[in-house]
Design a protein around this motif. Sequence first.
Motif, short mmCIF file in Angstrom:
data_model
loop_
_atom_site.label_atom_id
_atom_site.label_comp_id
_atom_site.label_asym_id
_atom_site.label_seq_id
_atom_site.Cartn_x
_atom_site.Cartn_y
_atom_site.Cartn_z
N CYS A 153 -4.16 0.93 1.88
CA CYS A 153 -3.54 -0.25 2.51
C CYS A 153 -2.04 -0.28 2.22
O CYS A 153 -1.24 -0.68 3.07
CB CYS A 153 -4.21 -1.52 2.00
N TYR A 154 -1.66 0.14 1.02
CA TYR A 154 -0.25 0.23 0.66
C TYR A 154 0.47 1.22 1.58
O TYR A 154 1.58 0.95 2.07
CB TYR A 154 -0.13 0.64 -0.79
N VAL A 155 -0.16 2.37 1.82
CA VAL A 155 0.43 3.38 2.71
C VAL A 155 0.55 2.84 4.13
O VAL A 155 1.57 3.06 4.81
CB VAL A 155 -0.42 4.67 2.67
N ASP A 156 -0.47 2.11 4.60
CA ASP A 156 -0.41 1.53 5.94
C ASP A 156 0.72 0.52 6.04
O ASP A 156 1.40 0.42 7.08
CB ASP A 156 -1.74 0.85 6.28
N LEU A 157 0.94 -0.26 4.98
CA LEU A 157 2.03 -1.24 5.00
C LEU A 157 3.38 -0.53 5.13
O LEU A 157 4.24 -0.97 5.90
CB LEU A 157 1.98 -2.07 3.71
N ARG A 158 3.55 0.56 4.40
CA ARG A 158 4.83 1.28 4.47
C ARG A 158 5.07 1.91 5.83
O ARG A 158 6.22 2.20 6.19
CB ARG A 158 4.89 2.37 3.39
N ALA A 159 4.00 2.13 6.58
CA ALA A 159 4.14 2.76 7.89
C ALA A 159 4.58 1.79 8.98
O ALA A 159 4.87 2.21 10.10
CB ALA A 159 2.80 3.41 8.30
N VAL A 160 4.65 0.50 8.68
CA VAL A 160 4.97 -0.50 9.70
C VAL A 160 6.39 -0.32 10.22
O VAL A 160 6.63 -0.30 11.42
CB VAL A 160 4.77 -1.92 9.13
N CYS A 161 7.36 -0.18 9.33
CA CYS A 161 8.75 -0.06 9.77
C CYS A 161 9.61 0.55 8.67
O CYS A 161 9.19 0.66 7.51
CB CYS A 161 9.32 -1.42 10.19
N ARG A 162 10.80 0.92 9.04
CA ARG A 162 11.70 1.60 8.11
C ARG A 162 12.12 0.69 6.96
O ARG A 162 12.22 1.12 5.81
CB ARG A 162 12.94 2.08 8.86
N SER A 163 12.36 -0.59 7.25
CA SER A 163 12.82 -1.49 6.19
C SER A 163 11.73 -1.71 5.15
O SER A 163 12.02 -1.86 3.95
CB SER A 163 13.25 -2.83 6.80
N TRP A 164 10.46 -1.73 5.56
CA TRP A 164 9.38 -1.88 4.59
C TRP A 164 9.24 -0.64 3.72
O TRP A 164 8.90 -0.72 2.55
CB TRP A 164 8.06 -2.18 5.31
N ARG A 165 9.50 0.52 4.31
CA ARG A 165 9.47 1.76 3.51
C ARG A 165 10.61 1.77 2.51
O ARG A 165 10.44 2.23 1.37
CB ARG A 165 9.54 2.99 4.42
N ALA A 166 11.75 1.27 2.93
CA ALA A 166 12.91 1.25 2.03
C ALA A 166 12.69 0.28 0.87
O ALA A 166 13.23 0.49 -0.23
CB ALA A 166 14.17 0.88 2.80
#
Length: 402
Positions: A59-72
């Motif tokens: 679920c953490y990985v899926d959250l990071r895949a939403v957009c660039r700002s969330w990955r950052a």
Amino acid sequence: MAAAPAEVLPPGKRTKQDTSCLETPMVFPTMATASWSSLPDDLVRGIADSFLTTNDVDCYVDLRAVCRSWRAATDDPKANASDPRFCPRTWIVLDEVFQSDDRRILLNTDTGRFLRKKIPLLLDYYVAATTNGFFVLADRSPPHAARVFNPLTGHTVRFTVPMPPDVRIAFVGSWRKASPFGLVLLGDLCCKIYTACPGSEGLVSNDCQYGYNIFRKAVVGGAYPHTAGQEFLHAFSKLFNLLRYLHGDVVKVFSTDLPQDANDVRIFLVGSATHIVVVIKTQGTLFVFKMDIELGKLEPLQSISNFAIFIGHHRCLRVDATKFPGIETNCVYYTEHLGSSAHICKYNIKEKKVERISEAPEFVKQDQQFVLVTDRPFTIIHLLCSYTINIPDSQLALQQMS
């Protein structure tokens, strides 16, 4: 003069309200109309950390895949393969009942969450059994180089060392300070323990005839790598003293072979966050102890709180019983083998009481495996007991024999 009573229309003739207001665009607060990508970093990290708290790394990985700002705003799981936050610490792979060529069922033993994953990568390698949520893979072509795959992050760590053909048990994690991310492979046929780290040029092989069964029980029960240091040896010396009192053979009690007699003693090691649970099975009953590694002592255990333990001659595990329907807290579940069949039994630690789950046997032996009498497990208890008493053969060994 009294006022005329108000007219009450029948339900079918009520006056139709004006719906023109519904055509007017609804006005939401600014926060609701804002782009998801503009959420504050602290809020994004808070949500992400909640997934890591329950080890729901997928679920953490899926959250990071939403957009660039969330990955950052969040840490990359692939930046450090040994980071315990991103390792499948509380997951097991149910590799016997539901698996297909490229699909596996994973289970979070702390939350009761099942995860069905399609993993095409498994079709390209030989797959070895793991005990802590990872997949250990071997190249199909010689020299069968090993690699470790994390199914929750999709990250693969490559090893240059070859996979021994007799490996049935594998553990991924810290096994020495110099290598925070190591590979431990157990060869049942030759009783050897192989270790390697990603930069190793070859496997370190240890012929461990005397202590192999003890080490194996620690690995398959989640008690490794806690079983290290002088404190563990001190606590284990007290366990050996207890074995002498029970007339148990020090080598046989840790064996994966089924007891041949009701008086045979068998010992199971189950890991927890702070200590090791030692379960001694003999004469139709169980004795449960707590091995405190830091204090180097062994003492009777009266409660395991909201948890339940499943023990088997191949694997053991601890689950949060409050997250699994039908599983009782403070109990040990195990299988009682009678020839070619097996019953599931439950031992209540507080009441010191043993009872069978069912009068009819739940498992029957076919070849080297114990299969459920029914086509599918009725309950989670059947599923977890099947996990503890069965383990797949090495795919690499089977291929070489064919």
